[in-house]
Design an enzyme around this catalytic site. Structure first.
Site, PDB file in Angstrom:
ATOM      1  N   GLY A  31      22.798 -64.245  26.334  1.00 14.86           N
ATOM      2  CA  GLY A  31      22.007 -65.810  27.523  1.00 14.86           C
ATOM      3  C   GLY A  31      22.595 -66.421  25.563  1.00 14.86           C
ATOM      4  N   LEU A  33      25.005 -68.603  25.464  1.00 16.45           N
ATOM      5  CA  LEU A  33      26.038 -68.415  25.334  1.00 16.45           C
ATOM      6  C   LEU A  33      26.966 -69.517  24.103  1.00 16.45           C
ATOM      7  CD1 LEU A  33      27.676 -67.535  29.078  1.00 16.45           C
ATOM      8  CD2 LEU A  33      26.384 -66.283  27.323  1.00 16.45           C
ATOM      9  N   HIS A  37      30.487 -65.134  22.587  1.00 18.42           N
ATOM     10  CA  HIS A  37      30.271 -64.459  23.828  1.00 18.42           C
ATOM     11  C   HIS A  37      31.714 -64.813  25.741  1.00 18.42           C
ATOM     12  CE1 HIS A  37      26.230 -65.098  23.523  1.00 18.42           C
ATOM     13  NE2 HIS A  37      26.302 -64.172  23.237  1.00 18.42           N
ATOM     14  N   GLY A 147      30.757 -56.721  21.271  1.00 14.13           N
ATOM     15  CA  GLY A 147      31.437 -57.721  20.565  1.00 14.13           C
ATOM     16  C   GLY A 147      30.634 -56.673  19.570  1.00 14.13           C
ATOM     17  N   ASP A 150      28.457 -56.466  16.536  1.00 12.76           N
ATOM     18  CA  ASP A 150      26.727 -55.477  16.874  1.00 12.76           C
ATOM     19  C   ASP A 150      27.482 -54.330  16.942  1.00 12.76           C
ATOM     20  OD1 ASP A 150      24.779 -57.755  17.504  1.00 12.76           O
ATOM     21  OD2 ASP A 150      26.155 -58.164  18.810  1.00 12.76           O
ATOM     22  N   GLN A 153      25.738 -51.412  17.541  1.00 18.27           N
ATOM     23  CA  GLN A 153      25.040 -51.604  18.888  1.00 18.27           C
ATOM     24  C   GLN A 153      26.799 -50.819  19.608  1.00 18.27           C
ATOM     25  OE1 GLN A 153      23.135 -54.927  21.412  1.00 18.27           O
ATOM     26  NE2 GLN A 153      25.858 -54.895  21.596  1.00 18.27           N
ATOM     27  N   ARG A 187      21.470 -66.757  17.286  1.00 15.06           N
ATOM     28  CA  ARG A 187      20.264 -66.684  16.472  1.00 15.06           C
ATOM     29  C   ARG A 187      20.302 -67.712  15.406  1.00 15.06           C
ATOM     30  NH1 ARG A 187      19.082 -60.573  17.332  1.00 15.06           N
ATOM     31  NH2 ARG A 187      16.998 -60.607  18.296  1.00 15.06           N
TER      32      ARG A 187
HETATM   33  P1  AMP Z   1      24.212 -60.899  22.964  1.00 14.30           P
HETATM   34  O1  AMP Z   1      23.607 -61.989  23.396  1.00 14.30           O
HETATM   35  O2  AMP Z   1      23.693 -61.394  21.182  1.00 14.30           O
HETATM   36  O3  AMP Z   1      22.807 -60.043  22.859  1.00 14.30           O
HETATM   37  O4  AMP Z   1      25.364 -60.361  22.448  1.00 14.30           O
HETATM   38  C1  AMP Z   1      25.993 -60.466  23.464  1.00 14.30           C
HETATM   39  C2  AMP Z   1      27.262 -59.432  23.280  1.00 14.30           C
HETATM   40  O5  AMP Z   1      28.066 -60.758  22.553  1.00 14.30           O
HETATM   41  C3  AMP Z   1      27.709 -58.759  22.216  1.00 14.30           C
HETATM   42  O6  AMP Z   1      28.203 -57.656  22.678  1.00 14.30           O
HETATM   43  C4  AMP Z   1      28.063 -59.023  20.906  1.00 14.30           C
HETATM   44  O7  AMP Z   1      28.147 -58.386  20.387  1.00 14.30           O
HETATM   45  C5  AMP Z   1      28.338 -60.246  21.668  1.00 14.30           C
HETATM   46  N1  AMP Z   1      29.166 -61.067  20.198  1.00 14.30           N
HETATM   47  C6  AMP Z   1      27.685 -61.384  19.681  1.00 14.30           C
HETATM   48  N2  AMP Z   1      27.787 -62.894  19.528  1.00 14.30           N
HETATM   49  C7  AMP Z   1      29.693 -62.497  18.663  1.00 14.30           C
HETATM   50  C8  AMP Z   1      30.442 -62.841  17.923  1.00 14.30           C
HETATM   51  N3  AMP Z   1      29.992 -63.947  17.191  1.00 14.30           N
HETATM   52  N4  AMP Z   1      31.689 -62.555  18.223  1.00 14.30           N
HETATM   53  C9  AMP Z   1      31.740 -61.587  19.109  1.00 14.30           C
HETATM   54  N5  AMP Z   1      31.085 -61.206  20.229  1.00 14.30           N
HETATM   55  C10 AMP Z   1      29.570 -61.198  19.445  1.00 14.30           C
END
Ligand code: AMP
Length: 281
Positions: A31, A33, A37, A147, A150, A153, A187
């Site tokens: 979330g 977003l 995302h 993404g 990460d 991950q 973050r």
């Molecule tokens: P999170 O909400 O941070 O757990 O991220 C959810 C998904 O969004 C994960 O697959 C992340 O790698 C991807 N994500 C987070 N930040 C970015 C970004 N700046 N560009 C592309 N994907 C992202």
């Protein structure tokens, strides 16, 4: 757009889609977003008939002294953004729905989870793999979008999908950045204006490494040395790691030969940020 807070509701929605032969894309998120995302959602929408987004701040991937409680949350905004993108389902369970009392089964993370972020965040990837496997079992997507911001991950998830013969394709998506180069992250909301400016040292350091590679430098020591030096010049930053690893097993690379992930983790004040690039030669 359907909003499901329980496993049973979410299963009912995807069951009806499945009965119509529709192809489902899943975008798992915590979330809050942002455009990163949304780029995953766009990709899923382009390749699938229906898109499901999970919004779940997963407690099992946070260490005891990490930011689970203060992690930013704004469900009203998230659901507006999803609706505007034509998302078909938001799955937004409470922790007790995903981990009811007595929940006791976890995914054991592979060796590639132990280096990089795994070193300072023991148990993190076990939590990530467990929750993502549960999301895969609940929603049964054909495709799932992650993404490369990460990167570790993604490589762990890809390995899980291969090793456990899961019936879906995981799709890596490029990192979305601010015009300054700073990688978007939920973050980033923790950063003061001064810290946000300091956070540009991550981009600067990775750009330096990329330009050395472009100029023909192949020694890991020299490339990582340049990154460390750049981070050291920023008074608000402290480097957790800068590593070069091959993209199969994520083992250390001394000389850049095959496809290599250059990944860094940097603390800016109290905030831990990560970034990376993949060198393909
Ligand atoms: P999170 O909400 O941070 O757990 O991220 C959810 C998904 O969004 C994960 O697959 C992340 O790698 C991807 N994500 C987070 N930040 C970015 C970004 N700046 N560009 C592309 N994907 C992202």
């Amino acid at each position: 757009m359907e909003i499901a807070a329980t496993v049973a509701q979410a299963k009912a929605v995807v069951r009806s889609w499945r009965s119509h032969g529709l192809k489902l894309g899943l975008v798992p998120t915590m979330g809050y977003l942002h455009e990163g995302h949304l780029s995953l959602i766009d990709r899923a929408a382009a390749e699938c008939d229906r898109v499901a987004v999970s919004v779940f701040v997963n407690p099992t991937q946070f260490g005891p002294n990490e930011d689970f409680e203060r992690y930013p949350r704004d469900f009203a905004k998230d659901s507006k953004l999803c609706a505007a993108k034509g998302v078909g389902l938001i799955f937004c369970p409470e922790p007790a729905e995903m981990y009811p009392p007595g929940h006791a089964t976890y995914v054991e993370a592979p060796a590639l989870a132990t280096g990089l972020c795994g070193r300072s965040r023991p148990g993190h990837f076990r939590g990530v793999l467990t929750v993502v496997l549960k999301l895969f079992m609940i929603l049964e997507p054909d495709m799932a979008y992650f993404g490369l911001k990460d990167a570790q991950q993604f490589f762990c998830l890809k390995k899980m999908v291969e090793d456990l013969n899961l019936n879906l394709t995981v799709v890596p998506c490029p990192t979305v950045r601010e015009s300054s180069g700073l990688a978007l992250s939920s973050r980033n909301a923790y950063l003061s204006a001064e810290e946000k400016n300091a956070a540009l040292c991550l981009t600067k350091a990775l750009n330096k490494a990329e330009s050395l590679l472009k100029a023909g430098e192949r020694r890991g020591e020299v490339i990582l040395g340049a990154i460390k030096e750049t981070i050291a010049q920023e008074p608000l930053a402290s480097l957790e790691y800068a590593e070069a690893v091959e993209t199969g097993q994520l083992t250390e690379v001394k000389e850049f030969v095959t496809e290599t992930l250059v990944a860094i983790a940097v603390h800016i004040g109290q905030t831990r940020l990560i970034d990376n690039f993949i060198w393909r030669g």
